[in-house]
Design an enzyme around this catalytic site. Sequence first.
Site, PDB file in Angstrom:
ATOM      1  N   GLU A   8     -32.048  22.556   1.752  1.00  0.00           N
ATOM      2  CA  GLU A   8     -30.750  22.467   1.071  1.00  0.00           C
ATOM      3  C   GLU A   8     -30.775  23.145  -0.292  1.00  0.00           C
ATOM      4  OE1 GLU A   8     -29.420  18.397   1.014  1.00  0.00           O
ATOM      5  OE2 GLU A   8     -28.998  18.389   3.171  1.00  0.00           O
ATOM      6  N   HIS A  37      13.039 -14.015   8.860  1.00  0.00           N
ATOM      7  CA  HIS A  37      12.455 -13.582   7.595  1.00  0.00           C
ATOM      8  C   HIS A  37      13.386 -12.696   6.790  1.00  0.00           C
ATOM      9  CE1 HIS A  37       8.280 -14.939   7.370  1.00  0.00           C
ATOM     10  NE2 HIS A  37       8.205 -14.800   8.672  1.00  0.00           N
ATOM     11  N   GLN A  73      10.859 -14.660  13.796  1.00  0.00           N
ATOM     12  CA  GLN A  73      10.514 -13.558  12.904  1.00  0.00           C
ATOM     13  C   GLN A  73      11.754 -12.891  12.327  1.00  0.00           C
ATOM     14  OE1 GLN A  73       7.184 -12.962  11.870  1.00  0.00           O
ATOM     15  NE2 GLN A  73       7.293 -14.973  12.838  1.00  0.00           N
ATOM     16  N   ASN A 112       7.810  -6.363  -0.127  1.00  0.00           N
ATOM     17  CA  ASN A 112       8.758  -5.421   0.460  1.00  0.00           C
ATOM     18  C   ASN A 112       8.245  -3.988   0.309  1.00  0.00           C
ATOM     19  OD1 ASN A 112       9.253  -4.678  -2.207  1.00  0.00           O
ATOM     20  ND2 ASN A 112      11.161  -5.834  -2.343  1.00  0.00           N
ATOM     21  N   GLN A 128       6.399  -4.094 -10.401  1.00  0.00           N
ATOM     22  CA  GLN A 128       5.860  -4.283 -11.748  1.00  0.00           C
ATOM     23  C   GLN A 128       4.699  -5.275 -11.771  1.00  0.00           C
ATOM     24  OE1 GLN A 128       8.986  -4.765 -10.741  1.00  0.00           O
ATOM     25  NE2 GLN A 128       9.962  -6.542 -11.678  1.00  0.00           N
ATOM     26  N   THR A 180       8.261  -7.873   8.093  1.00  0.00           N
ATOM     27  CA  THR A 180       7.565  -8.425   9.255  1.00  0.00           C
ATOM     28  C   THR A 180       8.088  -7.892  10.584  1.00  0.00           C
ATOM     29  OG1 THR A 180       6.754 -10.502  10.203  1.00  0.00           O
ATOM     30  CG2 THR A 180       9.068 -10.433   9.577  1.00  0.00           C
ATOM     31  N   TYR A 183      -0.633 -11.191  -4.864  1.00  0.00           N
ATOM     32  CA  TYR A 183       0.816 -11.167  -5.008  1.00  0.00           C
ATOM     33  C   TYR A 183       1.463 -12.041  -3.958  1.00  0.00           C
ATOM     34  CZ  TYR A 183       5.613  -9.740  -5.593  1.00  0.00           C
ATOM     35  OH  TYR A 183       6.977  -9.769  -5.822  1.00  0.00           O
TER      36      TYR A 183
END
Length: 440
Positions: free
Chosen positions: A421, A267, A264, A219, A192, A242, A128
Amino acid sequence: MRRIDLRGTTAETTELAAVMPRAALDTAGAVEVVAPIVELVRTEGAPVLYELAERFDHVRPRRLRVPAAALTAALDGLDPDVRAALEVAIAHARTGHTQQLPAPSSVEVVPGGRITQRWVPVERVGLYVPGGLAVYPSSVVMNVVCAQVAGVASIALASPPQADFGGLPHPTILAACALLGVDEVWAIGGAQAIAALAHGLTDEGEVLRPVDVVTGPGNIYVAAAKRVVQGKVGIDAEAGTTEIAVLADDSADARFVAADLVSQAEHDPAAASVLVTDSADLADRVDALVREQAYATVHTQRILTALEGPQSGIVLVDDMEQGLAVVDAYAAEHLEVQTRDAAGVAARVRNAGAVFVGPWTPVPLGDYVAGSNHVLPTGGTARFASGLNVTQYLRSQQVVEYSEDALAGLAGHLDRLARAEDLPAHGAAALVRQGKGSAS
């Protein structure tokens, strides 16, 4: 940036983690939102993905699978300088990830009895690459190269459709896919996309076969979708927005520290930028410089929102010993060490997704061309999770081979343990091969 003064305190790790700046991420709440979406994709397939694209991406793709011609056109139209930079990133990523490959090993446990450890790649992975506020061809590189080095034979990649590009993913994303030889690309975004990769679908004759492992950043809803499908498929981690922590003493260059915090924050308004220092003077200078640098770049408001949010701040400590305790409690996705003897200090860090050592190793180097991977654990999960690496596409497989004599030498021990056992048939499976027992 807000300040947290820990000087003079003796807080334990759990207490430190509680007072550190941190975004309030409710992944469990996000799961409640995405679970119905994942189920819709599982039960209804392609038709619902078009509806979800209109709802979340504000565009209806012509088709879900990106045509081969679009990939070729994107690469042909790519800025030559960007292509050259991507080629450097790809080459460095291959070098960096190749050294992660574990070597097969074999050991003779007893004469004639051998255990071989081998590493087998999964057959198919789904990667992804997010859209949103920025374009991330670098994430294509990080995911694809890692999987290719691991030896994965089949790769499907999903990225959100873009209204500005006729329902296709961003052309730079497509160009990076073409450059890496990935020809199965799907215009599907968000939770999705994770559901589609995990469960598969058929759309106008095009088949998205379910994958074995899903990886890639995103996210909180992407992270939540990974949690929902985990077990159906393997996942890398529930990576969220991040974050960077910089551990610095008074030897650090305030300009460098400020630039890295700003980088950073660029972002996302929810990005976390944290400075941990024993120098109040450095803290003052950095605090002034981040605002100055934010106004000197493009995404000023986004950066300022991130820097002024509850997830960002400056933490004052007594010394580097306390500083190390603080950054270990925080467990940052990215940790920079800008101190005297930075390598020595960095060697003592336990919890971080990736560690960047010294003044000449800014986090953006790792984002693009260092040869490391930028898909890293966030939200404190670096305490137990690793960044994306080749072993996440590999399975450890033990191969056991014993000779007749080797089995004979251990059959008695095996039988005694089996009877202890209350599993006598286990022992019989060995004894029958010795001509003993009721099965003889």
